[in-house]
Design an enzyme around this catalytic site. Structure first.
Site, mmCIF file in Angstrom:
data_model
loop_
_atom_site.group_PDB
_atom_site.id
_atom_site.type_symbol
_atom_site.label_atom_id
_atom_site.label_comp_id
_atom_site.label_asym_id
_atom_site.label_seq_id
_atom_site.Cartn_x
_atom_site.Cartn_y
_atom_site.Cartn_z
ATOM 1 N N PRO A 111 -0.293 -6.175 -5.354
ATOM 2 C CG PRO A 111 -0.617 -7.918 -6.846
ATOM 3 C CD PRO A 111 -0.757 -7.558 -5.398
ATOM 4 C CB CYS A 112 -0.376 -0.933 -7.909
ATOM 5 S SG CYS A 112 0.400 -1.081 -9.527
#
Length: 378
Positions: A70-71
């Site tokens: 996930p960013c």
């Protein structure tokens, strides 16, 4: 290879279809996604765990790491504060790269990641003195439809290599009418036609299986996922007005909700109907809700006695549009499986990346190989 943030295994599915790749560890925190992964690829190498709980000494040496961390929170990676929860997951991905010392790693993420400050910091870590200084990065957008997936899903792909720069793979398919030398994009018709238009049930079979010492719903065949819904009369009336490629703007005023009536622009795919002659738009986690996107079945005829299928796509149809093979097995509730399907890397996109990487990983100095025909073209 190691698959991090593996989900249900879409990326592993594609790499194994390319032949020559062996998963020796996968890590997935969600129980039901990990169970689906284990049902298809084996429980022995599947870690249902918080990635941060896996000690360095248990990280195996591999040739390849794949995954889509996930960013969120990556913006603080530069502080190198391992206790900062905002960068924890990215930090863990890089920790695995540093301890597994793969020749190559592959990151998949949403398209907007490419223009984010997080991506700029990832690039900075590949500079001298950075955490990934031994790796050269190649990055860009790949459109799943350009690789045989019947879906216009645009994603950022990053390839990190310590064996010389590896470019992103070239397209194998093209928009119809643009390049005669390539096969045309696959369409919804290629994968949805022939499936029963009326699902026989709205529920999954009642069954459970044990993975990781816990009972989870499953194991389900893909055909078990052909489950319908019970739309209201108002919803059905709305569906009947939507032509292929259309959406909420095709509804008469009396069928518009207040929010749609007041919002005159944007969200053009809401209450949308797919087209038989094109790939679908991006399949997200709530594909069973037409109010969330272009998820109505493509079959539609306008005349009063015409033949229309007025329903959203089923889980099986969504899995096909994501290019999952029909022999793939699933675990979880309806909602959990929908989330797995929508979050997955399309296996055929992953397979194209895998075939592209094979000669580099094998040390072929010519870096040339014959592009295999995609599964839907065979």
């Amino acid at each position: 290879m190691i698959d991090l943030f593996a989900g249900c295994g879409g990326m592993t599915s594609g790499f194994m279809a390319a032949k020559g790749f062996k998963p020796v560890m996968s890590v997935e925190f969600d129980l039901h996604a990990a169970a689906t992964y284990a049902a298809n690829f084996g429980e022995s190498h599947t870690c249902h765990a918080d990635i941060a709980s896996i000690p360095n000494e248990e990280i195996p040496q591999v040739d390849l790491i794949i995954g889509g961390p996930p960013c969120q929170g990556f913006s603080n990676l530069g502080s190198r504060n391992v206790n900062d929860p905002r960068n924890k997951l990215w930090k863990e991905y890089i920790r695995f790269v540093r301890h597994a010392t793969p020749k190559v790693f592959v990151i998949e993420n949403v398209d907007r990641f490419f223009s984010s400050s997080e991506f700029a910091l990832l690039q900075a870590e590949a500079q001298p003195g950075g955490l990934l200084e031994n790796y050269e990065l190649s990055s860009g957008f790949l459109l799943a439809a350009d690789f045989g997936v019947p879906q216009r899903r645009k994603r950022t792909i990053v390839i990190g290599s310590r064996i010389g720069r590896i470019p992103l793979p070239a397209s194998t398919h093209a928009r119809p009418g643009t390049l005669d030398v390539m096969p045309a994009w696959h369409t919804t018709h290629d994968v949805l036609s022939g499936l029963p238009e009326t699902p026989a049930t709205t529920e999954l079979p009642a069954s459970s299986v044990e993975f990781f010492g816990k009972d989870v719903p499953g194991i389900f065949k893909s055909s078990d996922l052909h489950i319908g819904r019970n739309p209201t009369p108002l919803s059905l009336e709305r569906y009947r007005h939507i032509p292929p490629g259309g959406g909420r703007f095709d509804l008469p005023d009396h069928l518009l909700s207040r929010c749609w009536r007041e919002k005159k622009s944007g969200t053009t795919d809401v209450m949308g109907r797919m087209r038989w002659d094109m790939p679908s738009l991006t399949i997200r986690t709530e594909f069973f809700k037409p109010e969330k996107g272009q998820y109505l079945h493509p079959q539609w005829e306008q005349n009063s006695d015409g033949h229309s299928v007025d329903r959203p796509i089923t889980h099986w149809e969504a899995a096909r549009l994501q290019s999952f093979p029909d022999d793939f097995q699933w675990c979880g509730t309806k909602l959990q499986i929908a989330k797995q399907i929508g979050n997955a890397v399309p296996p055929m996109l992953a397979e194209a990346i895998a075939r592209h990487l094979k000669p580099y990983l094998r040390g072929n100095s010519q870096r040339t190989h014959k592009t295999a025909t995609c599964r839907l073209c065979r």
